[in-house]
Each structure stands twice: as C-alpha cells, then as structure tokens.
Design a protein around this motif. Structure first.
Motif, PDB file in Angstrom:
ATOM      1  N   ALA A  41     -28.163  33.091 -62.955  1.00  0.00           N
ATOM      2  CA  ALA A  41     -28.413  33.617 -61.606  1.00  0.00           C
ATOM      3  C   ALA A  41     -27.221  33.300 -60.695  1.00  0.00           C
ATOM      4  CB  ALA A  41     -29.676  32.983 -61.035  1.00  0.00           C
ATOM      5  N   ILE A  42     -26.975  34.216 -59.759  1.00  0.00           N
ATOM      6  CA  ILE A  42     -25.853  33.993 -58.824  1.00  0.00           C
ATOM      7  C   ILE A  42     -26.234  32.920 -57.818  1.00  0.00           C
ATOM      8  CG2 ILE A  42     -24.539  35.068 -56.952  1.00  0.00           C
ATOM      9  CD1 ILE A  42     -24.751  37.696 -58.631  1.00  0.00           C
ATOM     10  N   ASP A  43     -25.362  31.917 -57.697  1.00  0.00           N
ATOM     11  CA  ASP A  43     -25.584  30.835 -56.735  1.00  0.00           C
ATOM     12  C   ASP A  43     -24.327  30.762 -55.861  1.00  0.00           C
ATOM     13  OD1 ASP A  43     -26.795  28.749 -55.509  1.00  0.00           O
ATOM     14  OD2 ASP A  43     -26.594  27.323 -57.168  1.00  0.00           O
ATOM     15  N   ARG A  44     -24.489  30.458 -54.584  1.00  0.00           N
ATOM     16  CA  ARG A  44     -23.320  30.468 -53.683  1.00  0.00           C
ATOM     17  C   ARG A  44     -23.319  29.246 -52.785  1.00  0.00           C
ATOM     18  NH1 ARG A  44     -23.370  35.640 -49.972  1.00  0.00           N
ATOM     19  NH2 ARG A  44     -25.624  35.464 -50.137  1.00  0.00           N
ATOM     20  N   ARG A  45     -22.112  28.820 -52.393  1.00  0.00           N
ATOM     21  CA  ARG A  45     -21.953  27.872 -51.295  1.00  0.00           C
ATOM     22  C   ARG A  45     -20.826  28.403 -50.428  1.00  0.00           C
ATOM     23  NH1 ARG A  45     -25.609  26.718 -53.779  1.00  0.00           N
ATOM     24  NH2 ARG A  45     -26.206  24.771 -54.810  1.00  0.00           N
ATOM     25  N   ARG A  46     -21.072  28.454 -49.103  1.00  0.00           N
ATOM     26  CA  ARG A  46     -20.048  28.974 -48.198  1.00  0.00           C
ATOM     27  C   ARG A  46     -20.022  28.133 -46.938  1.00  0.00           C
ATOM     28  NH1 ARG A  46     -22.050  34.748 -47.157  1.00  0.00           N
ATOM     29  NH2 ARG A  46     -24.027  33.664 -47.183  1.00  0.00           N
ATOM     30  N   SER A  47     -18.867  28.058 -46.306  1.00  0.00           N
ATOM     31  CA  SER A  47     -18.861  27.353 -45.029  1.00  0.00           C
ATOM     32  C   SER A  47     -17.732  27.853 -44.146  1.00  0.00           C
ATOM     33  CB  SER A  47     -18.758  25.851 -45.230  1.00  0.00           C
ATOM     34  OG  SER A  47     -17.472  25.541 -45.605  1.00  0.00           O
ATOM     35  N   GLU A  48     -17.962  27.691 -42.843  1.00  0.00           N
ATOM     36  CA  GLU A  48     -16.959  28.068 -41.861  1.00  0.00           C
ATOM     37  C   GLU A  48     -15.913  26.968 -41.797  1.00  0.00           C
ATOM     38  OE1 GLU A  48     -18.757  28.907 -38.030  1.00  0.00           O
ATOM     39  OE2 GLU A  48     -16.765  28.875 -37.117  1.00  0.00           O
ATOM     40  N   GLY A  49     -14.702  27.308 -41.361  1.00  0.00           N
ATOM     41  CA  GLY A  49     -13.679  26.287 -41.119  1.00  0.00           C
ATOM     42  C   GLY A  49     -12.960  25.884 -42.383  1.00  0.00           C
ATOM     43  N   LYS A  50     -12.498  24.652 -42.371  1.00  0.00           N
ATOM     44  CA  LYS A  50     -11.618  24.176 -43.427  1.00  0.00           C
ATOM     45  C   LYS A  50     -12.344  23.991 -44.756  1.00  0.00           C
ATOM     46  CE  LYS A  50      -7.759  24.122 -41.341  1.00  0.00           C
ATOM     47  NZ  LYS A  50      -6.785  25.130 -41.754  1.00  0.00           N
ATOM     48  N   LEU A  51     -11.546  23.961 -45.792  1.00  0.00           N
ATOM     49  CA  LEU A  51     -12.061  23.817 -47.151  1.00  0.00           C
ATOM     50  C   LEU A  51     -12.809  22.490 -47.341  1.00  0.00           C
ATOM     51  CD1 LEU A  51     -11.847  25.715 -49.472  1.00  0.00           C
ATOM     52  CD2 LEU A  51      -9.752  24.576 -50.180  1.00  0.00           C
ATOM     53  N   ALA A  52     -12.400  21.503 -46.569  1.00  0.00           N
ATOM     54  CA  ALA A  52     -13.085  20.206 -46.657  1.00  0.00           C
ATOM     55  C   ALA A  52     -14.583  20.396 -46.384  1.00  0.00           C
ATOM     56  CB  ALA A  52     -12.480  19.230 -45.657  1.00  0.00           C
ATOM     57  N   ASN A  53     -14.919  21.321 -45.487  1.00  0.00           N
ATOM     58  CA  ASN A  53     -16.341  21.566 -45.176  1.00  0.00           C
ATOM     59  C   ASN A  53     -17.066  22.099 -46.411  1.00  0.00           C
ATOM     60  OD1 ASN A  53     -15.466  20.969 -42.666  1.00  0.00           O
ATOM     61  ND2 ASN A  53     -15.685  23.018 -41.823  1.00  0.00           N
ATOM     62  N   LEU A  54     -16.393  23.006 -47.137  1.00  0.00           N
ATOM     63  CA  LEU A  54     -17.001  23.566 -48.343  1.00  0.00           C
ATOM     64  C   LEU A  54     -17.132  22.476 -49.407  1.00  0.00           C
ATOM     65  CD1 LEU A  54     -17.970  26.101 -49.923  1.00  0.00           C
ATOM     66  CD2 LEU A  54     -15.619  26.372 -50.705  1.00  0.00           C
ATOM     67  N   ALA A  55     -16.072  21.662 -49.555  1.00  0.00           N
ATOM     68  CA  ALA A  55     -16.103  20.602 -50.566  1.00  0.00           C
ATOM     69  C   ALA A  55     -17.241  19.622 -50.257  1.00  0.00           C
ATOM     70  CB  ALA A  55     -14.755  19.886 -50.611  1.00  0.00           C
ATOM     71  N   ASP A  56     -17.423  19.291 -48.964  1.00  0.00           N
ATOM     72  CA  ASP A  56     -18.529  18.391 -48.575  1.00  0.00           C
ATOM     73  C   ASP A  56     -19.877  19.004 -48.932  1.00  0.00           C
ATOM     74  OD1 ASP A  56     -16.791  16.614 -47.585  1.00  0.00           O
ATOM     75  OD2 ASP A  56     -17.153  17.061 -45.450  1.00  0.00           O
ATOM     76  N   LEU A  57     -19.990  20.298 -48.631  1.00  0.00           N
ATOM     77  CA  LEU A  57     -21.242  20.996 -48.906  1.00  0.00           C
ATOM     78  C   LEU A  57     -21.561  20.961 -50.408  1.00  0.00           C
ATOM     79  CD1 LEU A  57     -23.495  22.930 -47.876  1.00  0.00           C
ATOM     80  CD2 LEU A  57     -21.917  24.821 -48.256  1.00  0.00           C
ATOM     81  N   VAL A  58     -20.530  21.202 -51.226  1.00  0.00           N
ATOM     82  CA  VAL A  58     -20.749  21.211 -52.674  1.00  0.00           C
ATOM     83  C   VAL A  58     -21.072  19.794 -53.171  1.00  0.00           C
ATOM     84  CG1 VAL A  58     -19.604  21.665 -54.900  1.00  0.00           C
ATOM     85  CG2 VAL A  58     -19.395  23.300 -53.020  1.00  0.00           C
ATOM     86  N   ASP A  59     -20.486  18.778 -52.528  1.00  0.00           N
ATOM     87  CA  ASP A  59     -20.845  17.384 -52.884  1.00  0.00           C
ATOM     88  C   ASP A  59     -22.317  17.113 -52.597  1.00  0.00           C
ATOM     89  OD1 ASP A  59     -18.472  16.622 -53.829  1.00  0.00           O
ATOM     90  OD2 ASP A  59     -17.797  15.570 -52.009  1.00  0.00           O
ATOM     91  N   ARG A  60     -22.756  17.576 -51.414  1.00  0.00           N
ATOM     92  CA  ARG A  60     -24.139  17.324 -51.003  1.00  0.00           C
ATOM     93  C   ARG A  60     -25.114  18.163 -51.809  1.00  0.00           C
ATOM     94  NH1 ARG A  60     -21.973  18.139 -45.949  1.00  0.00           N
ATOM     95  NH2 ARG A  60     -23.119  20.080 -45.695  1.00  0.00           N
ATOM     96  N   ASP A  61     -24.687  19.383 -52.148  1.00  0.00           N
ATOM     97  CA  ASP A  61     -25.584  20.336 -52.797  1.00  0.00           C
ATOM     98  C   ASP A  61     -24.823  20.977 -53.959  1.00  0.00           C
ATOM     99  OD1 ASP A  61     -27.537  22.110 -53.391  1.00  0.00           O
ATOM    100  OD2 ASP A  61     -27.305  23.356 -51.599  1.00  0.00           O
ATOM    101  N   PRO A  62     -24.725  20.270 -55.096  1.00  0.00           N
ATOM    102  CA  PRO A  62     -23.859  20.735 -56.186  1.00  0.00           C
ATOM    103  C   PRO A  62     -24.258  22.108 -56.707  1.00  0.00           C
ATOM    104  CG  PRO A  62     -24.534  18.471 -56.546  1.00  0.00           C
ATOM    105  CD  PRO A  62     -25.346  18.987 -55.406  1.00  0.00           C
ATOM    106  N   ILE A  63     -23.296  22.757 -57.341  1.00  0.00           N
ATOM    107  CA  ILE A  63     -23.517  24.103 -57.848  1.00  0.00           C
ATOM    108  C   ILE A  63     -23.032  24.116 -59.297  1.00  0.00           C
ATOM    109  CG2 ILE A  63     -21.352  24.797 -56.694  1.00  0.00           C
ATOM    110  CD1 ILE A  63     -22.493  27.606 -56.380  1.00  0.00           C
ATOM    111  N   GLU A  64     -23.893  24.589 -60.183  1.00  0.00           N
ATOM    112  CA  GLU A  64     -23.577  24.543 -61.617  1.00  0.00           C
ATOM    113  C   GLU A  64     -22.879  25.813 -62.077  1.00  0.00           C
ATOM    114  OE1 GLU A  64     -27.251  24.012 -63.577  1.00  0.00           O
ATOM    115  OE2 GLU A  64     -27.390  21.882 -63.064  1.00  0.00           O
ATOM    116  N   GLY A  65     -22.505  25.825 -63.352  1.00  0.00           N
ATOM    117  CA  GLY A  65     -21.967  27.051 -63.948  1.00  0.00           C
ATOM    118  C   GLY A  65     -20.562  26.880 -64.470  1.00  0.00           C
ATOM    119  N   THR A  66     -20.195  27.748 -65.425  1.00  0.00           N
ATOM    120  CA  THR A  66     -18.859  27.694 -66.019  1.00  0.00           C
ATOM    121  C   THR A  66     -18.052  28.941 -65.696  1.00  0.00           C
ATOM    122  OG1 THR A  66     -19.751  28.661 -68.046  1.00  0.00           O
ATOM    123  CG2 THR A  66     -19.615  26.247 -67.956  1.00  0.00           C
ATOM    124  N   ILE A  67     -18.665  29.860 -64.980  1.00  0.00           N
ATOM    125  CA  ILE A  67     -17.951  31.056 -64.542  1.00  0.00           C
ATOM    126  C   ILE A  67     -18.159  31.182 -63.036  1.00  0.00           C
ATOM    127  CG2 ILE A  67     -19.965  32.494 -65.188  1.00  0.00           C
ATOM    128  CD1 ILE A  67     -18.059  34.833 -65.625  1.00  0.00           C
TER     129      ILE A  67
END
Ligand code: M6R
Length: 607
Positions: A41-67
């Motif tokens: 299934a398609i899973d997404r994480r997105r955030s406004e502003g700098k990439l650090a915001n996205l990296a933090d989001l993915v740390d808090r709410d990890p996203i799986e997958g190899t593609i």
C-alpha cells in the motif's frame, strides 16, 4: 528547483530517500516528502519547510518499504504547505513531479467531472488522477502512463509508484531533466546525477520525451512515440565524497575556497603553458569568420557574458550582442548569417537559456555553450561545448561557476582574437600568461578573508548598498550587488560608475555604503572622480583596489581591500573574489540561510 529521487531496492528505503533529498537540497525547496510501498500500500510522509522537519517526522512515525520516491518542492502552483508537498497520491498511484503542467486547469475540470476528488492546489496532482483514470479502464501501469503522458502539456520530470507493485517504477521527462541510475539489483531515478552519486556511478540521461520502466535489474526506455529506444549508460565521475562541506561552515564558503584549484583546472584544459597559446577542444567552426556572437544567459552567468563582451570587443574587435535569456527568447531577434549563439550556464538546464538556444538554432546559428554539467540539456543540444571544470556547485549562489565561466570566456576571446588576426603571438602569450597566474593571485586574495569579514560586519545593518565599476569591472559591480541581495536580503544595486551622476547619486548619504571596484589602469582616474563625489555627499566608500590605487585615493575610503597588482585583462576574475566574500560574510553574520537563500532555486527549470 524541485528535486526527485526514486529507489527500487532491496533495503529499507526511507533513510536512503531522505539522504538523496539532502543531496538535492541545494536546488532550493520549501517542502519535502517521500512515499513508499508498505505491504503493497502507498504510504507517505510530507512536511513543510526544511528537510530536517521531514526527517523528524519519519523518526517519530517511521515508514516501511524497499521501493519509494521522494521530492523537494519549490512552490509554483499552490503555496508551500504539507498538503501541497509531493508525493501526490491516491490509493493506486503516487507521483513526484518537477516542472509545470500548463493545461492542468482544463485537465482538472475534466477529471473532476469524472468523479476524481482533488486534495491540493497544485498542477501536479492532475497526473495522479490522469493515470488512475487509465488504470480504472483496466490498462496496465505502462499503458496508463503512456496514455496520461500524451495529455500533458508543459514541462515535467516524473517518478511514479504503483500500489501492489514492488517491482515497478516509471519515470518520464519532457523539459525537465531525469537520470536513471543502475545499481546491482537496484535501480534509481534522480533529477540529477548528484542525487544518485553515492548509490551508483552508472547513469543514463533520458532524452526529451523519453519515459522509462524500471524493474529490479533493468530499465526499458521508450521515446515519445512509445517506441523502445537504447540510451547510453555513462560512468559518472561524481562521488558522494565530493559533496560534503569538509572543514567549511557552508558550501558557498568551500566553493569560494575551491576557486584557485578549479580555475586552474579549467585554464589548464584550454591553455598550453609551454607555448602559452590557447587550445580549444571542441569548436566546430572557423572562429575568424563569425559575423556576430550572440550571448545569452541568466543571472550571474549573464554577467559573465557581459565581461566577455568587453574582452571580445577589445581583444578581437569581434561584434558581440548579449542578452538576458528570458528576454531574448521572446524578442524575435533577427540573427545574422554566419553567427554564433553562445550560451552560458552552470546547470545547463536553465529553461530560459535552453529556450533561447533553441531559438538561435532555428535561426541558423552555430551553437556553442559553456556549461558546468557536461550531460545537461544545453550541452547536449550544442554544436560545441567548452566545459567549466568547477565540479559540483551546491551553494545556490554562483561563485566558482562564475569565475570558471570567466576563465573559459577569456580563453575564447584570445582564440577569436588570434583567428581574426587582431592579436599576434606575443600578445597571446602575454594574455595567456596573465591567465595562468590567476589561481596564484586568487590564493593571495583569499588571504584577505578575515579583513573582509570585519568589513562585512559594517554592512549587516544597512538597508541599501551601491556597487560601482567601470569597463570590465562594471559587470563585477552588478555581480557583487546580486550576490549581496540574494544572500543577505539587503537591497543592492550595481552601476557603471559613469552612470552614477545620472540618477543613483541621489541615493547617497551616510547610510548608504558604496563599494567601488577600481583596479589601477586606464579607467582608474575616472572612477577616482566618482569616489570624490560619493565622499562629498557623506557616502562611505569601500574601495577594492591595488596598492597604487589605495595610495592614490584610499584616504577617502572608510575601508580598503587591497588586491594584487595584475594585468587589467584578468581583473574581473580576481575582483569577483572580494565581492563574493563580502556577500558571504554579511549573510553569515546576519544569520541568513547562506547555501539556500529564501525563495531561490539553484537551477531554474520553470519559467
Ligand atoms: O545554472 P545557470 O548558470 O544557468 O543559472 C543561472 C542563474 O540562475 C544563476 O546564475 C543565479 O543568478 C545565481 N543564483 C546567482 O548566484
């Protein structure tokens, strides 16, 4: 501008996507996101502003997958926000897009009428719905994409992911570049080779209208008529190690300090140091018989052509016209028989420069380009390419790209002068020698860094700054002003010193610093007169000159930056360094985002 990465791999893909996006940060962006397939299934994480915001989001709410696919967005249609950040997706398809879909309103209306519900203000979202509509009609992903691409007008590079298909990713390009990377059992897509540098050194650049179907082991490329085509896979010299900051605080600072080396590399590729002659590698025409050079470029690259105009006219008595590419492309300018269109671009992807090139080609001009990215569209569409050997430039502000462009243009001016018989062997040797000495002189100038930093401390509270220069130094005044405003957000204007009396002098008071680029030479006394006029009105002069110049008028300046005594021919290259350092230190001390100034993109691939 926007950046794309796609990875069809075998390991957890989220950290690799975020790493890839980090390498694309330099292009400029205001939001970022990734999408993967998690259990199909398609899973997404997105955030406004700098990439650090996205990296933090993915740390808090990890996203799986190899593609997965990732994107840094530089807003065009729709404000920078999480909702407008890519990837855009529904339950069937996820898409990242660089470029602009010009007919998106018409497509959106049509798709809405068919029951598609849109979630964003972007032009890009129509691509998701167009493909889904085709999938709803039971088409395969390949056929669905092929059909959707035919409906799109405008410019795009795309990476597309399909729910339930761990073994499939599709990319496409029209107008915006896209590279395919070949790994071992893994495949990649990137908006440039830098994004893929640590992942693979085997890269294939899609051509205009191409689209590509990736699986784990291979890529099948189709042209715009959907015919399978073979595209060359090249070994790239880029490596992940080349894009670190090393001991420097900012990429821009590192790139300023790389200039002795990269100017040297560029000159060594064009000048034979034994004979002190210029030897150009790839010029498919008789340089002595060019009726006119028409030079087009944008921003800093345009200022390089402005310097070149003086060099070509003075050394080679060669008629030259220069224009900003965004103006030239719509001017319908008549172009002479036997003319050369000369296009200068760091990225080789600037859309206005590329479009101006295509216009010049239609007008029968021979196309020469000076680019830093040899695989770029501008390089590929040129009859001859003179590369700058600056290496990857990550800071948004052009520094080493500019001075290496000047180095190439200086060599070209000498070659044209020789071909037209306006300079003899002795003059060529003198000019070549003065160029050969430039890297050593740049190293000397860099020793003034601390002094320039102290002077910059004086600029950080100013609102307006004027830059003055004459002749070859006029474009450097323009470039100094552009550097200061883009990095520090201080309003700055560059003027030909002789123009000052025709208006800008009204601005001068004790709050407006005036930076004067004035090497000793034939025009020095004229500029010295302007310095007196500024002083008489209480303006604070920052004088950039050599010892003789400073002895003559330094007492009227608040600050002096002492430059080596040099042949006036190479002054534009040398005097670029202090204006870069002044802008850099002003911005760094003000605390602005030096490498990624607000609102700016490294390569402007949309109009
Ligand atoms: O990649 P290009 O050389 O074609 O880019 C042209 C301009 O966008 C670029 O020089 C821009 O003006 C820089 N940010 C200036 O520092």
């Amino acid at each position: 501008m926007c950046g794309i990465i796609g990875i069809l791999g075998g390991k957890a893909v989220a950290p690799l996507l975020i790493d890839g996006l980090r390498r694309l940060e330099y292009r400029g962006y205001d939001s970022a996101g990734i999408a993967t397939l998690s259990n199909g299934a398609i899973d997404r994480r997105r955030s406004e502003g700098k990439l650090a915001n996205l990296a933090d989001l993915v740390d808090r709410d990890p996203i799986e997958g190899t593609i997965g696919i990732g994107h840094t967005r530089w807003a065009t249609h729709g404000r920078p926000s999480e909702a407008n950040a890519h990837p855009h997706a529904n339950e069937r398809v996820a898409v990242v897009h660089n470029g602009i879909i010009e007919n998106f309103q018409e497509l959106r209306r049509e798709l809405e009428a068919q029951g598609h519900v849109f979630e964003t203000e972007t032009d890009s979202e129509v691509i998701v719905h167009l493909i889904s509509e085709q999938l709803n009609q039971q088409k395969t992903p390949q056929d669905a994409v092929a059909a959707a691409l035919k409906r799109l007008e405008g410019a795009f590079a795309l990476a597309i992911l399909f729910a339930g298909r761990h073994d499939l990713m599709i990319g496409a390009r029209r107008g915006s570049p896209l590279a395919v990377g070949f790994g071992s059992g893994e495949m990649y897509l990137g908006s440039d080779a830098l994004a893929l540098a640590p992942l693979t050194d085997r890269i294939c650049y899609l051509e205009e209208g191409d689209w590509v179907v990736l699986d784990h082991g291979d890529a099948q490329v189709f042209d715009e008529t959907d015919q399978p085509v073979a595209r060359e896979v090249k070994q790239t010299a880029l490596s992940g190690a080349m894009i670190g900051k090393g001991q420097y605080r900012h990429f821009m600072q590192k790139e300023i300090y790389e200039q002795p080396a990269v100017i040297g590399d560029t000159l060594h590729s064009l000048i034979n140091p034994m004979s002190r002659t210029v030897e150009l590698p790839d010029v498919p025409l008789d340089l002595g018989k060019v009726s006119r050079f028409t030079c087009c470029a944008c921003g800093t690259a345009h200022y390089a052509t402005a310097v070149a105009k003086y060099w070509f006219e003075q050394i080679a008595r060669q008629p030259v016209e220069i224009d900003i590419a965004s103006e030239f492309r719509y001017r319908e300018a008549p172009m002479p028989e036997g003319g050369v269109g000369l296009f200068v671009s760091q990225s080789g992807e600037t859309i206005d420069t590329l479009s101006a090139l295509r216009y010049a080609k239609q007008q029968g001009q021979t196309i020469l380009s000076i680019v830093n990215v040899p695989e770029s569209a501008i390089a590929r569409e040129s009859d001859g390419v003179l590369p700058t050997l600056a290496g990857p430039e990550i800071g948004v502000a052009s520094t080493k790209a500019f001075t290496t462009q000047l180095a190439v243009l200086a060599c070209l001016a000498i070659a044209v002068g020789r071909a037209r018989g306006t300079i003899d062997g002795e003059q060529e040797a003198r000019l070549s020698q003065s160029l050969i000495e430039v890297p050593a002189r740049v190293t000397e100038v860099l020793q003034s860094d601390a002094a320039i930093k102290a002077i910059a401390a004086d600029l950080i509270y100013t609102r307006d700054v004027l830059y003055l220069g004459r002749g070859l130094l006029f474009p450097i005044a323009l470039e100094g002003a552009l550097k200061l405003k883009e990095l520090s957000y201080i309003h700055a204007e560059g003027y030909a010193a002789g123009e000052m009396k025709h208006g800008p002098i009204a601005l001068i008071d004790e709050d407006v610093p005036v930076i004067v680029c004035a090497p000793s030479g034939p025009l020095f006394e004229k500029t010295a007169g302007n310095v007196q006029e500024v002083r008489a009105r209480g303006g604070a002069v920052i004088l950039i000159s050599d010892r003789a110049g400073i002895e003559r008028i330094g007492e009227y300046a608040r600050h002096c930056i002492e430059m080596p005594a040099i042949d006036p021919f190479v002054a534009p290259i040398l005097y670029s360094i202090p204006v870069q350092l002044l802008a850099y230190h002003t911005a760094a001390q003000k605390g602005t985002d030096v490498d990624q100034p607000r609102n700016l993109a490294k390569s402007v691939t949309v109009e």
